[in-house]
Design a protein around this motif. Structure first.
Motif, short mmCIF file in Angstrom:
data_model
loop_
_atom_site.label_atom_id
_atom_site.label_comp_id
_atom_site.label_asym_id
_atom_site.label_seq_id
_atom_site.Cartn_x
_atom_site.Cartn_y
_atom_site.Cartn_z
N ALA A 208 52.73 78.67 0.54
CA ALA A 208 51.53 77.84 0.55
C ALA A 208 50.29 78.68 0.89
O ALA A 208 49.23 78.52 0.30
CB ALA A 208 51.72 76.70 1.57
N SER A 209 50.47 79.56 1.86
CA SER A 209 49.35 80.43 2.25
C SER A 209 48.97 81.34 1.09
O SER A 209 47.78 81.57 0.82
CB SER A 209 49.75 81.27 3.48
N PHE A 210 49.97 81.84 0.39
CA PHE A 210 49.71 82.72 -0.75
C PHE A 210 48.99 81.95 -1.85
O PHE A 210 48.04 82.47 -2.46
CB PHE A 210 51.04 83.30 -1.25
N LYS A 211 49.43 80.72 -2.08
CA LYS A 211 48.78 79.92 -3.11
C LYS A 211 47.32 79.66 -2.73
O LYS A 211 46.42 79.67 -3.59
CB LYS A 211 49.52 78.61 -3.30
N ALA A 212 47.13 79.40 -1.43
CA ALA A 212 45.76 79.10 -0.99
C ALA A 212 44.87 80.35 -1.17
O ALA A 212 43.73 80.27 -1.65
CB ALA A 212 45.76 78.66 0.48
N GLN A 213 45.38 81.47 -0.78
CA GLN A 213 44.63 82.71 -0.93
C GLN A 213 44.40 83.01 -2.40
O GLN A 213 43.30 83.47 -2.80
CB GLN A 213 45.39 83.87 -0.26
N TYR A 217 40.82 83.29 -4.30
CA TYR A 217 40.47 84.52 -5.05
C TYR A 217 40.07 84.17 -6.46
O TYR A 217 39.05 84.71 -6.97
CB TYR A 217 41.71 85.45 -5.05
N LEU A 218 40.72 83.30 -7.07
CA LEU A 218 40.40 82.91 -8.41
C LEU A 218 39.06 82.21 -8.49
O LEU A 218 38.28 82.39 -9.41
CB LEU A 218 41.51 82.01 -9.02
N GLU A 219 38.79 81.42 -7.48
CA GLU A 219 37.53 80.68 -7.44
C GLU A 219 36.36 81.68 -7.26
O GLU A 219 35.32 81.57 -7.91
CB GLU A 219 37.54 79.67 -6.30
N VAL A 220 36.47 82.64 -6.40
CA VAL A 220 35.42 83.63 -6.15
C VAL A 220 35.21 84.45 -7.41
O VAL A 220 34.07 84.77 -7.81
CB VAL A 220 35.78 84.56 -4.97
N LYS A 221 36.26 84.81 -8.05
CA LYS A 221 36.16 85.62 -9.24
C LYS A 221 35.47 84.86 -10.37
O LYS A 221 34.71 85.42 -11.17
CB LYS A 221 37.57 86.09 -9.69
N ALA A 222 35.70 83.61 -10.38
CA ALA A 222 35.07 82.80 -11.43
C ALA A 222 33.57 82.70 -11.22
O ALA A 222 32.80 82.64 -12.17
CB ALA A 222 35.70 81.42 -11.47
#
Length: 223
Positions: A208-213, A217-222
């Protein structure tokens, strides 16, 4: 005097006739053997047993005519009296004394035979008592053997009981240890399951923590 002699003769004839008749009747009713004016009487129903009845007595008596010894005048005995010489007396007495001794010996032999039969009877009774005692002894032996056999059977049952009791104790102890072993295995399984559950939870948390991270990360990159 002639009348008295005639009366005596008639009485003598009657007495001889009666004696002869009694003798004949005795011979016809009982088995008898006559020899030399002596009579031996044996019972026809029991061989060898001598018998005697009153009607047989006349035939067994020695010849004796009291009328031949009648004396009218004691001082002038008649010459017709039966007489015996001194030599006849001596010889006859020797014979009678010898016959008396023979009868005494025969009587003693019969007494001895009677005692012998008595002892034979006692011997038979003692022998029979011995057989009865031996029979009772054999019965006691049989009872003892039955007891000994039953004792062995009881001992064997006791041994079987002891073995069964030991087996029961052993089975009970084995059961206790088996239950403890099963409980330990169950506890180990529970611990193992709890460890796996915790690992699963930990893994799920990490995921879950990995998914959250990964999402951040995907959101920032976008942007």
């Amino acid at each position: 005097m002639a009348k008295i002699d005639t009366t005596k003769a008639a009485a003598k004839a009657v007495a001889e006739k009666l004696a002869k008749r009694n003798t004949n009747n005795s011979a016809s009713s009982t088995s008898a053997t006559v020899s030399n004016n002596s009579t031996v009487i044996t019972d026809k129903h029991i061989p060898g047993l001598l018998t005697l009845t009153p009607d047989l007595i006349p035939g067994m008596m020695p010849a004796f005519k009291p009328e031949d010894y009648r004396i009218n005048d004691p001082l002038n005995p008649p010459e017709t009296l039966p007489q015996a010489s001194q030599s006849q007396l001596d010889k006859g007495m020797r014979i009678y004394e010898g016959a008396t001794r023979a009868l005494k010996l025969t009587g003693a032999a019969l007494d001895l035979t009677r005692e012998k039969f008595t002892v034979i009877g006692k011997h038979s009774k003692a022998f029979g008592a011995g057989i009865q005692a031996a029979t009772e002894i054999e019965k006691v032996k049989g009872n003892y053997l039955d007891y000994a056999n039953q004792k062995e059977v009881t001992t064997q049952k006791s041994v079987v009981l002891d073995v069964s009791q030991v087996k029961t104790v052993a089975d009970r102890n084995i059961a206790i240890h088996s239950k403890d072993e099963l409980n330990q295995k169950l506890l180990q399984a529970q611990i193992k399951a709890e460890d796996l559950r915790l690992r699963t939870v930990e893994s799920q948390g990490k995921l879950a923590s990995f998914k959250a991270q990964l999402g951040d990360y995907l959101e920032v990159k976008a942007n």
